[in-house]
Design a protein around this motif. Structure first.
Motif, PDB file in Angstrom:
ATOM      1  N   LEU A   1      33.667  46.737  46.767  1.00 32.98           N
ATOM      2  CA  LEU A   1      33.069  48.065  46.791  1.00 32.98           C
ATOM      3  C   LEU A   1      32.440  48.377  45.436  1.00 32.98           C
ATOM      4  CD1 LEU A   1      35.812  50.142  48.652  1.00 32.98           C
ATOM      5  CD2 LEU A   1      33.679  49.238  49.587  1.00 32.98           C
ATOM      6  N   PRO A   2      31.369  49.177  45.430  1.00 33.73           N
ATOM      7  CA  PRO A   2      30.798  49.617  44.141  1.00 33.73           C
ATOM      8  C   PRO A   2      31.869  50.333  43.323  1.00 33.73           C
ATOM      9  CG  PRO A   2      29.354  50.185  45.969  1.00 33.73           C
ATOM     10  CD  PRO A   2      30.639  49.721  46.582  1.00 33.73           C
ATOM     11  N   GLN A   3      31.865  50.080  42.026  1.00 37.39           N
ATOM     12  CA  GLN A   3      32.901  50.658  41.181  1.00 37.39           C
ATOM     13  C   GLN A   3      32.277  51.322  39.968  1.00 37.39           C
ATOM     14  OE1 GLN A   3      34.226  46.328  40.168  1.00 37.39           O
ATOM     15  NE2 GLN A   3      35.093  47.631  38.568  1.00 37.39           N
ATOM     16  N   SER A   4      32.946  52.346  39.519  1.00 35.60           N
ATOM     17  CA  SER A   4      32.506  53.029  38.305  1.00 35.60           C
ATOM     18  C   SER A   4      33.079  52.304  37.095  1.00 35.60           C
ATOM     19  CB  SER A   4      32.967  54.484  38.326  1.00 35.60           C
ATOM     20  OG  SER A   4      34.384  54.542  38.470  1.00 35.60           O
ATOM     21  N   PRO A   5      32.442  52.429  35.932  1.00 32.23           N
ATOM     22  CA  PRO A   5      32.938  51.736  34.734  1.00 32.23           C
ATOM     23  C   PRO A   5      34.397  52.082  34.446  1.00 32.23           C
ATOM     24  CG  PRO A   5      30.757  52.663  34.335  1.00 32.23           C
ATOM     25  CD  PRO A   5      31.215  53.198  35.661  1.00 32.23           C
ATOM     26  N   GLY A   6      35.177  51.051  34.194  1.00 35.54           N
ATOM     27  CA  GLY A   6      36.579  51.242  33.860  1.00 35.54           C
ATOM     28  C   GLY A   6      37.516  51.334  35.034  1.00 35.54           C
ATOM     29  N   SER A   7      36.990  51.418  36.245  1.00 31.10           N
ATOM     30  CA  SER A   7      37.860  51.519  37.421  1.00 31.10           C
ATOM     31  C   SER A   7      38.211  50.124  37.935  1.00 31.10           C
ATOM     32  CB  SER A   7      37.176  52.317  38.528  1.00 31.10           C
ATOM     33  OG  SER A   7      35.992  51.670  38.946  1.00 31.10           O
ATOM     34  N   ALA A   8      39.307  50.045  38.665  1.00 26.24           N
ATOM     35  CA  ALA A   8      39.762  48.759  39.187  1.00 26.24           C
ATOM     36  C   ALA A   8      38.867  48.306  40.343  1.00 26.24           C
ATOM     37  CB  ALA A   8      41.210  48.866  39.647  1.00 26.24           C
ATOM     38  N   VAL A   9      38.761  46.997  40.494  1.00 30.25           N
ATOM     39  CA  VAL A   9      37.972  46.441  41.595  1.00 30.25           C
ATOM     40  C   VAL A   9      38.717  46.667  42.913  1.00 30.25           C
ATOM     41  CG1 VAL A   9      36.962  44.337  42.559  1.00 30.25           C
ATOM     42  CG2 VAL A   9      36.963  44.711  40.090  1.00 30.25           C
ATOM     43  N   THR A  10      37.983  47.101  43.920  1.00 27.31           N
ATOM     44  CA  THR A  10      38.568  47.328  45.241  1.00 27.31           C
ATOM     45  C   THR A  10      37.753  46.573  46.277  1.00 27.31           C
ATOM     46  OG1 THR A  10      39.340  49.525  44.600  1.00 27.31           O
ATOM     47  CG2 THR A  10      39.212  49.063  46.957  1.00 27.31           C
ATOM     48  N   PHE A  11      38.445  45.953  47.200  1.00 31.19           N
ATOM     49  CA  PHE A  11      37.792  45.204  48.268  1.00 31.19           C
ATOM     50  C   PHE A  11      38.021  45.928  49.591  1.00 31.19           C
ATOM     51  CE2 PHE A  11      38.726  42.188  44.951  1.00 31.19           C
ATOM     52  CZ  PHE A  11      37.561  41.419  44.863  1.00 31.19           C
ATOM     53  N   ARG A  12      36.989  45.990  50.393  1.00 28.79           N
ATOM     54  CA  ARG A  12      37.093  46.602  51.725  1.00 28.79           C
ATOM     55  C   ARG A  12      37.000  45.502  52.771  1.00 28.79           C
ATOM     56  NH1 ARG A  12      34.043  51.889  52.330  1.00 28.79           N
ATOM     57  NH2 ARG A  12      35.957  52.460  51.240  1.00 28.79           N
ATOM     58  N   SER A  13      37.918  45.524  53.706  1.00 24.42           N
ATOM     59  CA  SER A  13      37.960  44.503  54.754  1.00 24.42           C
ATOM     60  C   SER A  13      38.061  45.166  56.118  1.00 24.42           C
ATOM     61  CB  SER A  13      39.170  43.577  54.557  1.00 24.42           C
ATOM     62  OG  SER A  13      39.117  42.908  53.328  1.00 24.42           O
ATOM     63  N   LEU A  14      37.489  44.504  57.079  1.00 22.93           N
ATOM     64  CA  LEU A  14      37.687  44.864  58.481  1.00 22.93           C
ATOM     65  C   LEU A  14      38.593  43.798  59.084  1.00 22.93           C
ATOM     66  CD1 LEU A  14      34.087  45.881  59.638  1.00 22.93           C
ATOM     67  CD2 LEU A  14      35.945  47.359  58.869  1.00 22.93           C
ATOM     68  N   VAL A  15      39.674  44.242  59.718  1.00 28.72           N
ATOM     69  CA  VAL A  15      40.618  43.304  60.313  1.00 28.72           C
ATOM     70  C   VAL A  15      40.788  43.646  61.786  1.00 28.72           C
ATOM     71  CG1 VAL A  15      41.812  42.965  58.121  1.00 28.72           C
ATOM     72  CG2 VAL A  15      42.661  44.682  59.715  1.00 28.72           C
ATOM     73  N   SER A  16      40.960  42.631  62.603  1.00 25.32           N
ATOM     74  CA  SER A  16      41.177  42.803  64.043  1.00 25.32           C
ATOM     75  C   SER A  16      42.666  42.688  64.331  1.00 25.32           C
ATOM     76  CB  SER A  16      40.413  41.736  64.827  1.00 25.32           C
ATOM     77  OG  SER A  16      40.677  41.830  66.211  1.00 25.32           O
ATOM     78  N   LEU A  17      43.250  43.728  64.931  1.00 20.87           N
ATOM     79  CA  LEU A  17      44.678  43.735  65.215  1.00 20.87           C
ATOM     80  C   LEU A  17      44.984  42.782  66.371  1.00 20.87           C
ATOM     81  CD1 LEU A  17      45.529  47.536  64.904  1.00 20.87           C
ATOM     82  CD2 LEU A  17      45.709  45.745  63.171  1.00 20.87           C
ATOM     83  N   LEU A  18      46.059  42.005  66.218  1.00 20.03           N
ATOM     84  CA  LEU A  18      46.419  40.991  67.209  1.00 20.03           C
ATOM     85  C   LEU A  18      47.623  41.369  68.048  1.00 20.03           C
ATOM     86  CD1 LEU A  18      46.037  37.819  64.959  1.00 20.03           C
ATOM     87  CD2 LEU A  18      44.331  38.834  66.472  1.00 20.03           C
TER      88      LEU A  18
END
Length: 522
Positions: free
Chosen positions: A136-153
């Motif tokens: 995800l886009p991040q502001s300076p100094g903020s932690a990196v965040t990842f966005r995922s789509l998951v399919s429930l099984l």
């Protein structure tokens, strides 16, 4: 299956993941299709499948034209649309589609933006397959965040798509498990060791096909000790093994009981890994493997192993010897249910073409396999439960001398701890009585017949149930439960229910640490 390591303690379900409409987003057609939609005409499309390729997302759309015809087209985009999404599109160019509106209806929600804890209560174990993962886009100094789509099984939401944010990238196509913590939070359950659990189950099935009850080899060893034709070294080993077995009256002492469990063979491998080869002499499995090593040189086709034994390389030789001995067994019987307790009695039929030494080898190898079955059952039943608690299992078998007979005492101990209790134990600040303890015993004592005991110790309170296959034995035990309660109370225990039933314990659904191995949608 890609392993997902332990992520952050809490992973939030992104509420904004699918609220942002994709108006104006261009979908590129993998193959140009002029005239797919006439200029100015709009059409509805449903996302059938989603696949991430690098930083791009490939989607198969089912497009419904104005005349009602449906056509499937492959597209790519810089942003994913979950399977089931409904969109309205136009065609500005022959190789592109423009998304005008992303729709959602009550009956077909493209992506879950929060969890319904009425359908998925806190503590529910969810299993899912990762469809996409992007930073995800991040502001300076903020932690990196990842966005995922998951399919429930699994669960009642199987097939739905969930959007989650996490501090680490989730490999696309991997399987993960997470516990529901709330409407907007999940806690990942590490997959470390799950492939090992599957391997344990497979090995357990094999071992249980090869195993046989311990009295068979013990009775054979008794004959060797009184046989003048037996080799001196073999006879001496047989005498030491039989002398090391505890008597029934000795197990009334806590120290003797602990020693008998320690020497039952369950901890043989850990002793070797810990460099304690010099202290494994009384271990039952070690003595059985040594018997095999001493008997093998007399069997045609097996090279002498005295050199390895004489040079002090027993720790290195024993595992190989055990595999060699187990490989001699060619008899396969119907496989018991993995984790079944107690293990059923099984005797090997004596073959007329075999000599006494070959029969001893078969019996010893089958006894080693039986002890190995208990060890594998312990591994199979240890791990993280669906509620997040940690369960540890120790299952073993102790042959007890009762007069001239050998009575196999099967034992299963289980400890269940909450994450907080486990952390206290690791800091050596725990109270052992805070954990939930379970014990199961199974033995066949003449003239009482087969008996099974199940007891539970929770917060210092002991309760238990007994089963006797003979009705007269059940009545006898029931008449003595009052005296048993008094003796337990005298030992300082808080005693709850004590009951005795005729028959055997009910075999209901058993706890499984892993409920699903295969993604049926893959």
């Amino acid at each position: 299956m890609t392993e997902i390591n332990s992520l952050s303690t809490q992973t939030a379900v992104s509420a904004q993941a699918t609220r942002a409409a994709m108006s104006g987003e261009l979908l590129r057609l993998l193959q140009a299709q002029p005239g797919l939609l006439p200029p100015g005409e709009v059409a509805e499309a449903e996302v059938v499948t989603l696949r991430q390729i690098g930083q791009e997302f490939q989607m198969l759309l089912r497009l419904t034209q104005a005349n009602g015809n449906q056509i499937q087209v492959l597209t790519t985009a810089s942003q994913p649309l979950p399977p089931g999404s409904l969109i309205t599109v136009t065609q500005p160019e022959s190789s592109r589609l423009a998304v005008m509106v992303q729709q959602a209806s009550a009956g077909n929600i493209a992506t879950l933006t929060q969890l319904d804890t009425r359908q998925l209560p806190v503590g529910t174990l969810l299993q899912a397959k990762v469809l996409t993962s992007q930073v995800l886009p991040q502001s300076p100094g903020s932690a990196v965040t990842f966005r995922s789509l998951v399919s429930l099984l699994n669960s009642s939401q199987a097939g739905a798509t969930l959007a989650i944010d996490s501090p680490r990238r989730l490999p696309v196509g991997s399987l993960l498990s997470a516990l529901v913590q709330g409407e907007q939070a999940l806690r990942f359950v590490p997959l470390s060791g799950r492939q090992d659990q599957l391997a344990v189950t497979q090995h357990l099935s094999t071992q249980q096909s090869l195993q046989a009850s311990l009295p068979g080899v013990l009775n054979s060893l008794q004959q060797i000790t009184s046989s003048p034709d037996a080799a001196p070294e073999l006879r001496a080993s047989a005498e030491r093994l039989l002398a090391s077995l505890p008597e029934a009256r000795q197990l009334g002492d806590a120290k003797n009981l602990a020693q008998a469990l320690n020497n039952s063979g369950t901890f043989f491998e850990s002793k070797l890994l810990g460099g304690l080869a010099s202290g494994i002499a009384p271990d039952l499995k070690a003595q059985l493997v040594k018997l095999v090593a001493q008997a093998l040189p007399s069997v045609p086709g097996h090279p002498p192993l005295a050199t390895a034994l004489a040079t002090g390389t027993l720790a290195q030789a024993l595992p190989g010897l055990a595999r060699s001995a187990l490989g001699m067994l060619g008899q396969v019987s119907p496989r018991p249910l993995p984790s079944a307790f107690p293990l059923p009695s099984r005797l090997l039929q004596k073959l007329e073409s075999e000599g006494d030494l070959q029969q001893l080898l078969r019996l010893a190898a089958a006894a080693i396999s039986r002890l190995q079955s208990h060890s594998l059952s312990s591994l199979q039943q240890s791990g993280t439960l669906d509620n997040g608690n940690q369960q540890t299992t120790w299952q073993t078998e102790v042959p007890v001398r009762h007069g001239q007979e050998f009575i196999p005492l099967q034992v299963k101990l289980q400890r269940e701890e909450t994450p907080e209790q486990q952390a206290d134990r690791e800091r050596e600040q725990d109270d052992p009585l805070k954990a939930l303890w379970r014990i199961e015993l199974a033995f066949d004592l003449s003239p009482l017949g087969p008996l099974q005991v199940q007891a539970q110790l929770a917060q210092g309170r002991l309760s238990g149930q007994l089963w006797a296959q003979q009705e007269q034995t059940a009545r006898l035990i029931d008449s003595q439960l009052g005296a048993l309660r008094e003796r337990l109370v005298a030992r300082g225990l808080d005693v709850g229910d004590l009951e005795c039933h005729p028959g055997t314990p009910p075999q209901g659904p058993r706890t499984r640490l892993e409920q699903r191995w295969v993604d049926e949608n893959a």
